[in-house]
Write an enzyme that holds these catalytic residues in place. Sequence first.
Site, short mmCIF file in Angstrom:
data_model
loop_
_atom_site.label_atom_id
_atom_site.label_comp_id
_atom_site.label_asym_id
_atom_site.label_seq_id
_atom_site.Cartn_x
_atom_site.Cartn_y
_atom_site.Cartn_z
N ASN A 183 0.84 -1.20 0.00
CA ASN A 183 0.00 0.00 0.00
C ASN A 183 0.87 1.25 0.00
OD1 ASN A 183 0.64 -0.85 2.68
ND2 ASN A 183 -0.99 0.41 3.54
N CYS A 226 -10.24 -5.17 -0.09
CA CYS A 226 -11.38 -4.25 -0.02
C CYS A 226 -12.20 -4.38 -1.32
CB CYS A 226 -10.91 -2.81 0.19
SG CYS A 226 -10.26 -2.01 -1.29
N CYS A 231 -4.14 0.59 -2.56
CA CYS A 231 -3.94 -0.62 -1.75
C CYS A 231 -2.86 -1.51 -2.36
CB CYS A 231 -5.23 -1.44 -1.68
SG CYS A 231 -6.65 -0.58 -1.01
N GLU A 282 -3.02 -4.65 -3.14
CA GLU A 282 -3.51 -5.53 -4.20
C GLU A 282 -3.53 -4.80 -5.54
OE1 GLU A 282 -4.79 -4.86 -1.21
OE2 GLU A 282 -6.25 -6.38 -0.61
N CYS A 300 -10.46 -3.28 -4.58
CA CYS A 300 -9.44 -4.24 -5.04
C CYS A 300 -10.08 -5.50 -5.62
CB CYS A 300 -8.50 -4.59 -3.90
SG CYS A 300 -7.37 -3.24 -3.52
#
Length: 137
Positions: free
Chosen positions: A48, A94, A59, A61, A97
């Site tokens: 992140n 999240c 993020c 991901e 993502c």
Amino acid sequence: MTDQTQAALEALFNLAEQAAENAYAPYSKFRVGAALRLSSGEIVTGTNVENVSFGLTICAERAAVVRAVSQFGPKIRIEAVAVANLNDRPSPPCGACRQVLAEFIEPDAPVVFSAAEGKCAMAFSELLPLGFEMKLK
Ligand code: ZN
């Protein structure tokens, strides 16, 4: 899951933890790392990266997905994902993502992440059962 798959996911999770060491998280202090295994066998990690204008934060991901496309091109396919953090907190991907991963991931790809107790692994299709799709005519 086979032992080999379990061991491969464990290794991927360890790489996600290592990636979290590079997190830029001066505001939340929530240090997250993600690792993607591509169908080519390549592993790509991300972390992140926060911003003082909080909405610009990305993020781990999504950082990994952007890195994977940048390195290997638009035809990448993701066959496994691991998400770890250094805060000993649950960290499933999240919603944003999940939607970004949906663009490149196999529906049955395992996603392993830090859970309330230990780790949780589930198929991507369970994490985002009704992702947005655009059917172009
Ligand atoms: Zn996210």
